[in-house]
Design a protein around this motif. Structure first.
Motif, PDB file in Angstrom:
ATOM      1  N   GLY A  85       0.784  -1.219   0.000  1.00 19.14           N
ATOM      2  CA  GLY A  85       0.000   0.000   0.000  1.00 19.14           C
ATOM      3  C   GLY A  85       0.815   1.266   0.000  1.00 19.14           C
ATOM      4  O   GLY A  85       0.273   2.362  -0.129  1.00 19.14           O
ATOM      5  N   ALA A  86       2.127   1.143   0.171  1.00 16.36           N
ATOM      6  CA  ALA A  86       3.017   2.307   0.133  1.00 16.36           C
ATOM      7  C   ALA A  86       4.361   1.851  -0.427  1.00 16.36           C
ATOM      8  O   ALA A  86       4.685   0.660  -0.372  1.00 16.36           O
ATOM      9  CB  ALA A  86       3.201   2.893   1.538  1.00 16.36           C
ATOM     10  N   PRO A  87       5.155   2.775  -0.966  1.00 14.58           N
ATOM     11  CA  PRO A  87       6.507   2.405  -1.395  1.00 14.58           C
ATOM     12  C   PRO A  87       7.270   1.774  -0.230  1.00 14.58           C
ATOM     13  O   PRO A  87       7.122   2.181   0.921  1.00 14.58           O
ATOM     14  CB  PRO A  87       7.120   3.744  -1.815  1.00 14.58           C
ATOM     15  CG  PRO A  87       5.949   4.580  -2.194  1.00 14.58           C
ATOM     16  CD  PRO A  87       4.856   4.196  -1.248  1.00 14.58           C
ATOM     17  N   LEU A  88       8.106   0.790  -0.534  1.00 10.06           N
ATOM     18  CA  LEU A  88       8.631  -0.084   0.508  1.00 10.06           C
ATOM     19  C   LEU A  88      10.111  -0.379   0.306  1.00 10.06           C
ATOM     20  O   LEU A  88      10.566  -0.569  -0.825  1.00 10.06           O
ATOM     21  CB  LEU A  88       7.839  -1.403   0.465  1.00 10.06           C
ATOM     22  CG  LEU A  88       8.200  -2.519   1.446  1.00 10.06           C
ATOM     23  CD1 LEU A  88       7.777  -2.144   2.858  1.00 10.06           C
ATOM     24  CD2 LEU A  88       7.514  -3.822   1.024  1.00 10.06           C
ATOM     25  N   ASN A  89      10.855  -0.418   1.418  1.00 15.78           N
ATOM     26  CA  ASN A  89      12.183  -1.021   1.436  1.00 15.78           C
ATOM     27  C   ASN A  89      12.055  -2.422   2.020  1.00 15.78           C
ATOM     28  O   ASN A  89      11.521  -2.584   3.123  1.00 15.78           O
ATOM     29  CB  ASN A  89      13.152  -0.232   2.329  1.00 15.78           C
ATOM     30  CG  ASN A  89      13.543   1.102   1.754  1.00 15.78           C
ATOM     31  OD1 ASN A  89      13.780   1.239   0.563  1.00 15.78           O
ATOM     32  ND2 ASN A  89      13.628   2.114   2.609  1.00 15.78           N
ATOM     33  N   LEU A  90      12.521  -3.443   1.293  1.00 14.15           N
ATOM     34  CA  LEU A  90      12.641  -4.778   1.867  1.00 14.15           C
ATOM     35  C   LEU A  90      14.073  -4.890   2.389  1.00 14.15           C
ATOM     36  O   LEU A  90      15.017  -5.073   1.624  1.00 14.15           O
ATOM     37  CB  LEU A  90      12.361  -5.862   0.830  1.00 14.15           C
ATOM     38  CG  LEU A  90      12.454  -7.290   1.385  1.00 14.15           C
ATOM     39  CD1 LEU A  90      11.337  -7.570   2.388  1.00 14.15           C
ATOM     40  CD2 LEU A  90      12.432  -8.315   0.254  1.00 14.15           C
TER      41      LEU A  90
END
Length: 343
Positions: A85-90
């Protein structure tokens, strides 16, 4: 970000007077001066040690890898769902060869997530191989690796944070290498670098039949022994030590009281070892142990107390079919709440 796909965190980035060789030498000095002698397990993972550990993960006796792979394969979509649902860092702490992480990466791709893969590993050689592997198999995935210790890497991310949320992977029962106090301290530091919308997936090796544990840390092929003995080779290579590695043997045992597998290198005879970088020698008695690693095993109640006491709420708990391993998905709470007392 360099063309290599990763950044080595140095003094100009972490804003510390940080010299890895000096730190290694200092920790060896302190550890060999103590009674009983000890070496930190964080120094297992030079390039040679990382290669040994990849071999360990493929051993038939070493169950954690297969157990966790089964969990991730079955539940990857459910694991990533709360972070969408939002930009993400894995963020991948101790990424190693990234085999298990690829399962999570594939789930994020299937979900159409906007994400950046941020592996963090202390070994530059392991990072180089991982970045090449991801680029070859998933060329559409943006990789921004960090060669650093876990907390340095996470705090660097926190300082550079923008609009992206974080899903942090701490897989492979790496939390078990911390003692109970150190685990709490590490997770609180991790909590302080994250925000309430962030999530952490932590792998826990559960308490089980002691014979299963003993076999996993004393494999018949001797790879775990070589992994531990590489610490002595590393001192010889990097600090000018003169350890005769053939005069030590590896010994792994289980401490029922503490719930930890314990690893030692035992001196087979009286000997004196010199280390040029320290300008010192250290005496070993016959059968004197040198401690190298704790690997703590958990009950579900231990995990609940650990999460509550370090600022996290458990959202999802996933076990393998035998109940030997558990991946626990935690959400970051705004504040750290006092855990319930042990009964």
């Amino acid at each position: 970000m360099t063309a290599a796909g990763y950044t080595v965190l140095g003094p100009e980035i972490v804003k510390q007077l940080h010299d890895p060789r000096r730190d290694f030498a200092y920790d060896v000095l302190v550890g060999l001066s103590e009674r009983p002698k000890r070496l930190s397990s964080k120094y297992f993972y030079d390039d040679a040690g990382s290669a040994y550990f990849r071999r360990i993960m493929a051993l038939p006796e070493y169950y954690p890898t297969a157990c966790e792979e089964a969990i991730l394969t079955r539940h990857a979509d459910a694991i990533v769902a709360p972070a969408l649902g939002a930009p993400l860092n894995l963020v991948d702490l101790g990424a190693g060869d990234g085999k298990k992480t690829m399962i999570v990466l594939d789930a994020l791709r299937r979900a159409g997530a906007d994400f950046v893969y941020v592996p963090i590993d202390i070994s530059e050689g392991a990072m180089r191989e991982l970045v090449a592997k991801v680029r070859a198999s998933m060329p559409d995935v943006r990789v921004e690796g960090l060669v650093a210790e876990y907390t340095d890497g996470v705090h660097h991310l926190a300082r550079a944070a923008g609009a992206r949320a974080n899903l942090v992977l701490f897989l492979g029962s790496n939390i078990g290498n911390f003692g109970r106090v150190a685990a709490n301290a590490f997770l609180r530091r991790l909590w302080s670098a994250l925000r309430p919308r962030d999530h952490v997936l932590v792998g826990f090796d559960l308490k089980k039949d002691i014979e299963v544990l003993l076999a996993a840390y004393n494999d018949r092929a001797g790879v775990t022994a070589a992994f531990n003995l590489n610490l002595l080779h590393r001192i010889n290579r990097e600090l000018g030590g003169d350890f005769d590695v053939s005069r030590f043997r590896h010994f792994g045992t289980y401490n029922v009281f503490s719930g930890a597998m314990e690893s030692y290198l035992v001196s087979l005879e009286p000997q004196l070892v010199s280390i040029a970088a320290l300008e010192l020698s250290f005496a070993f008695d016959a059968w004197e142990p040198l401690h190298t690693e704790y690997s703590y095993k958990y009950l579900r109640s231990d995990i609940a107390r650990l999460a509550a006491g370090t600022g996290f709420a458990i959202e999802l708990e996933l076990e393998d079919e035998r109940g030997w391993f558990l991946d626990s998905l935690w959400r970051v709470r705004p504040t750290i709440e006092a855990p319930e007392p042990e009964r």
